[in-house]
Structure formats: structure tokens, C-alpha cells
Design a protein around this motif. Structure first.
Motif, mmCIF file in Angstrom:
data_model
loop_
_atom_site.group_PDB
_atom_site.id
_atom_site.type_symbol
_atom_site.label_atom_id
_atom_site.label_comp_id
_atom_site.label_asym_id
_atom_site.label_seq_id
_atom_site.Cartn_x
_atom_site.Cartn_y
_atom_site.Cartn_z
ATOM 1 N N ALA A 174 8.064 16.091 8.104
ATOM 2 C CA ALA A 174 7.672 15.290 6.945
ATOM 3 C C ALA A 174 6.316 15.737 6.404
ATOM 4 C CB ALA A 174 7.633 13.816 7.320
ATOM 5 N N ALA A 175 5.381 16.052 7.305
ATOM 6 C CA ALA A 175 4.049 16.482 6.866
ATOM 7 C C ALA A 175 4.097 17.803 6.122
ATOM 8 C CB ALA A 175 3.116 16.584 8.066
ATOM 9 N N VAL A 176 5.017 18.674 6.519
ATOM 10 C CA VAL A 176 5.137 19.973 5.862
ATOM 11 C C VAL A 176 5.962 19.871 4.583
ATOM 12 C CG1 VAL A 176 6.024 22.331 6.115
ATOM 13 C CG2 VAL A 176 4.825 21.235 8.013
ATOM 14 N N ALA A 177 6.950 18.972 4.563
ATOM 15 C CA ALA A 177 7.851 18.876 3.415
ATOM 16 C C ALA A 177 7.197 18.214 2.213
ATOM 17 C CB ALA A 177 9.112 18.108 3.813
ATOM 18 N N ILE A 178 6.291 17.260 2.447
ATOM 19 C CA ILE A 178 5.655 16.543 1.335
ATOM 20 C C ILE A 178 4.487 17.377 0.807
ATOM 21 C CG2 ILE A 178 4.418 14.447 0.693
ATOM 22 C CD1 ILE A 178 5.989 12.963 2.820
ATOM 23 N N PRO A 179 4.508 17.748 -0.464
ATOM 24 C CA PRO A 179 3.500 18.688 -0.998
ATOM 25 C C PRO A 179 2.062 18.231 -0.797
ATOM 26 C CG PRO A 179 5.312 18.437 -2.543
ATOM 27 C CD PRO A 179 5.536 17.422 -1.472
ATOM 28 N N VAL A 180 1.758 16.956 -1.070
ATOM 29 C CA VAL A 180 0.369 16.502 -0.984
ATOM 30 C C VAL A 180 -0.134 16.563 0.447
ATOM 31 C CG1 VAL A 180 1.046 14.074 -0.718
ATOM 32 C CG2 VAL A 180 -1.218 14.635 -1.621
ATOM 33 N N ALA A 181 0.742 16.275 1.418
ATOM 34 C CA ALA A 181 0.339 16.361 2.817
ATOM 35 C C ALA A 181 0.218 17.812 3.259
ATOM 36 C CB ALA A 181 1.344 15.620 3.691
ATOM 37 N N MET A 230 0.821 -1.204 0.000
ATOM 38 C CA MET A 230 0.000 0.000 0.000
ATOM 39 C C MET A 230 0.861 1.263 0.000
ATOM 40 S SD MET A 230 -3.280 0.923 2.395
ATOM 41 C CE MET A 230 -2.385 1.076 3.926
ATOM 42 N N SER A 231 2.024 1.210 0.648
ATOM 43 C CA SER A 231 2.881 2.389 0.687
ATOM 44 C C SER A 231 3.426 2.730 -0.692
ATOM 45 C CB SER A 231 4.037 2.159 1.667
ATOM 46 O OG SER A 231 4.838 1.072 1.256
ATOM 47 N N ILE A 232 3.700 1.696 -1.507
ATOM 48 C CA ILE A 232 4.198 1.953 -2.859
ATOM 49 C C ILE A 232 3.133 2.655 -3.690
ATOM 50 C CG2 ILE A 232 5.012 0.860 -4.979
ATOM 51 C CD1 ILE A 232 6.251 -1.323 -3.273
ATOM 52 N N ILE A 233 1.891 2.180 -3.597
ATOM 53 C CA ILE A 233 0.799 2.823 -4.332
ATOM 54 C C ILE A 233 0.577 4.236 -3.808
ATOM 55 C CG2 ILE A 233 -1.661 2.689 -4.869
ATOM 56 C CD1 ILE A 233 -1.448 -0.319 -4.742
ATOM 57 N N SER A 234 0.713 4.432 -2.502
ATOM 58 C CA SER A 234 0.570 5.768 -1.926
ATOM 59 C C SER A 234 1.623 6.710 -2.478
ATOM 60 C CB SER A 234 0.679 5.699 -0.401
ATOM 61 O OG SER A 234 -0.308 4.857 0.146
ATOM 62 N N ALA A 235 2.847 6.227 -2.601
ATOM 63 C CA ALA A 235 3.922 7.064 -3.147
ATOM 64 C C ALA A 235 3.657 7.408 -4.603
ATOM 65 C CB ALA A 235 5.258 6.342 -2.997
ATOM 66 N N LEU A 236 3.167 6.447 -5.378
ATOM 67 C CA LEU A 236 2.854 6.733 -6.785
ATOM 68 C C LEU A 236 1.724 7.755 -6.899
ATOM 69 C CD1 LEU A 236 3.050 3.125 -8.284
ATOM 70 C CD2 LEU A 236 4.715 4.978 -8.542
ATOM 71 N N GLU A 237 0.699 7.623 -6.036
ATOM 72 C CA GLU A 237 -0.411 8.571 -6.075
ATOM 73 C C GLU A 237 0.037 9.966 -5.640
ATOM 74 O OE1 GLU A 237 -4.347 5.769 -5.435
ATOM 75 O OE2 GLU A 237 -3.439 6.729 -3.691
ATOM 76 N N ALA A 238 1.024 10.032 -4.730
ATOM 77 C CA ALA A 238 1.512 11.331 -4.288
ATOM 78 C C ALA A 238 2.214 12.085 -5.402
ATOM 79 C CB ALA A 238 2.461 11.154 -3.105
ATOM 80 N N THR A 293 0.931 6.876 6.114
ATOM 81 C CA THR A 293 0.147 7.829 6.898
ATOM 82 C C THR A 293 0.377 9.255 6.442
ATOM 83 O OG1 THR A 293 0.250 6.357 8.819
ATOM 84 C CG2 THR A 293 -0.325 8.655 9.223
ATOM 85 N N VAL A 294 1.644 9.633 6.279
ATOM 86 C CA VAL A 294 1.962 11.013 5.895
ATOM 87 C C VAL A 294 1.474 11.305 4.482
ATOM 88 C CG1 VAL A 294 3.835 12.656 5.518
ATOM 89 C CG2 VAL A 294 3.923 11.095 7.465
ATOM 90 N N LEU A 295 1.642 10.350 3.565
ATOM 91 C CA LEU A 295 1.224 10.577 2.184
ATOM 92 C C LEU A 295 -0.294 10.648 2.036
ATOM 93 C CD1 LEU A 295 3.703 8.309 0.172
ATOM 94 C CD2 LEU A 295 3.735 10.794 0.415
#
Length: 317
Positions: A115-122, A1-9, A67-69
């Protein structure tokens, strides 16, 4: 699920779906994605940090990333709650020292916030106020619905139809009618809406009994693998309760939380090898003090909740 989350991000949609909709990995909903990530992180945290099981460490990293993504504020709050519960447990049991537990917890919270602030989608989701305004409106209208049906509620699956009579012009302007709510997005309001104040009080008391039973089981287990597993389980359950203050029960997340909760309050323990079983003791004299009041009360509350949640008869076939 984390891999798919990263692709969706990154803007991809390996499972399909419009690009302007929130990602949800394999669960179809970003909040559910985050909740599963938080539960997995809570269960894997202590085994990953105290042992040398690399599969647990990889799973913990994947759970935190998922979680973060997700960009879910409720999930990030739940993950912060997991950090606080585990740090408090470490400080209380003095397994790593109170000062080190506080420093480790503070460092983990700082990393999570960064991490929550650095990742654009989050970051985009965190600083968006649209859903926050919608929640306040929904909660206000849900309270009015509950006030109109304080003792019986509107029954299971009745909220989606009953709430339409309480929508205001402000709701129509800000939210619209594209996605009608089928829940108040808060487990306290959801219980009250389904079964009225009796079901709300039952759910709250049952939550209290679960936490009390969990505390006793953790004390009995003591430090070690069993203690770590139970501590991670109670962190997952507490975080799940906090996350559902702004979310709703779902078939993707509720069975997982219920399964962990069942293991948390169970009284059976596996037999420890290399330990000679004690001599057979004489049968204990049963008195009113030995009556399992907590277990019986919990069972009655569960039965009452199921009875209130049962849909009314629709007529004779």
C-alpha cells in the motif's frame, strides 16, 4: 480525518493551504496525522479482528488509510511495529497459534508495504532523501548543543534559539532558514536538550517502568477483552516511542499517547459481574516488601521532569 486525508492525497485542499505543502488532514502536519492513525490502529486492531464490531473494523481501516496517506516514514514504521507487537503477543499467548500469528503478521506487513508503494503520495515521500539528510544534520548539531550543556540543557523552548549557534554552512545550503527547528526531532535528544543528561536518564527510566508495569497488568488481565485492550495500548505506546525517535512531541499527539499510557499502567480494574466478592481478609501486615517502590519512584521521576521542564523566572514583575 481519513476522508480529508484521501481528498488531500488527490491534490485537493478542503481545509486550505498551498498545494506544494505536505498534507496533514485536521492536524496540520503529516507526521502528526500518521501518528494519530497508528495509535488508533493499535487500539482498534484486536477488537476489530476478534469481534464482530463493524464500527471497530471501519475505524481500523480508516486509521490504516490515514497512516499510509500521510506519507510519513515514521508513521509507517510505527504501524509496522504495531503489527509486530500484536503478532508477538498472539504467538506468546497462543490464542490463535504461533504459526498462524507469524503468517498473519507477515501478511499484514506485506500489505502495508504494498500500500505504501502503490499510493503515489506515500511512495514519493518514502523515497525522498531530502528530509533524511536534514535529520542527520540536525541530530549532529543537536549533539554538539547537548555536549555544550550536558547537565542543565537549554531549558524548555530554548532549543530554537540555542541551536542557531551550531548551524553550519552545510545546514544553510541544504536546509536554509525558512523553517527554523524548534526541536531535535527525536525524543531522546529533545529530553537531553531541555534538561541535560538528568532529564534524559529520567525519561528513559520512566519508560522502562511503564513497560514493566504494563507487562504485569497484561499478565494479570489474562486473555479476553481486558487483555486485548491492554495489548493494543502497549502496542500504541511502543509505536509512539519509536515514531518519536525521528519526530517531535506535539499537542496534537502527546495528550492522546499520555492518556493511553495512563490507562495502561493503572492498577484499578472494573468489578466483574456475576462473581461473588471474596470474604473480607484480615489486614495485611505491611513490610518493606509491600512498599510500592515502583509507583513512588515513577511519581518522583515525573515531579523531577516537571521541575526541570519549568521555565526559569524572567524577573520580578
Amino acid at each position: 480525518m481519513s476522508i480529508i486525508s484521501a481528498l488531500e492525497a488527490t491534490g485537493l485542499r478542503p481545509l486550505g493551504g498551498a498545494a506544494d505543502l505536505r498534507p496533514g488532514a485536521t492536524l496540520g502536519n503529516a507526521t502528526d496525522q500518521g501518528i494519530i492513525g497508528v495509535i488508533a490502529a493499535a487500539v482498534l486492531a484486536l477488537p476489530a479482528l476478534r469481534g464482530r464490531d463493524w464500527s471497530a473494523r471501519i475505524g481500523l481501516a480508516a486509521a490504516v488509510l490515514t497512516t499510509v496517506l500521510s506519507g510519513s516514514r515514521a508513521a509507517i514504521l510505527g504501524l509496522a511495529a504495531v503489527v509486530l507487537v500484536l503478532a508477538a503477543a498472539a504467538a506468546t499467548t497462543r490464542t490463535i497459534g504461533r504459526a498462524r500469528a507469524i503468517v498473519a503478521g507477515a501478511a499484514a506487513l506485506c500489505v502495508l508495504g504494498a500500500a505504501a508503494v502503490a499510493i503515489p503520495v506515500a511512495r514519493e515521500r518514502l523515497f525522498s532523501a531530502d528530509t533524511v539528510n536534514g535529520r542527520w544534520l540536525l541530530w549532529d548539531e543537536s549533539l554538539k548543543l547537548i555536549a555544550a550543556h550536558p547537565w542543565t540543557g537549554v531549558g524548555p523552548n530554548g532549543f530554537v534559539d540555542a541551536i542557531t549557534g551550531f548551524h553550519t554552512l552545510e545546514w544553510a545550503v541544504r536546509v536554509g532558514g525558512t523553517f527554523p527547528p524548534d526541536s531535535p526531532h527525536s525524543w531522546l535528544l529533545q529530553a537531553a536538550a531541555v534538561g541535560g543528561l538528568p532529564l534524559l536518564l529520567t525519561a528513559a527510566l520512566l519508560a522502562f517502568l511503564i513497560l514493566r508495569s504494563a507487562r504485569e497488568n497484561i499478565r494479570t488481565a489474562g486473555p479476553g477483552v481486558d487483555g486485548d485492550n491492554l495489548t493494543g495500548a502497549v502496542a500504541a505506546v511502543i509505536a509512539y516511542g519509536l515514531m518519536l525517535l525521528t519526530a517531535f512531541t506535539s499537542p496534537a499527539t502527546t495528550p492522546v499517547a499520555a492518556f493511553i499510557c495512563g490507562g495502561l499502567v493503572s492498577t484499578s480494574r472494573a468489578a466483574v459481574p456475576h462473581v461473588r466478592p471474596p470474604a473480607k481478609a484480615p489486614p495485611a501486615v505491611r513490610t518493606w516488601r509491600s512498599f510500592p517502590a515502583g509507583t513512588v519512584t515513577s511519581g518522583l521521576f515525573v515531579a523531577l521532569g516537571l521541575g526541570l521542564a519549568a521555565p526559569p523566572p524572567t524577573g520580578t514583575p
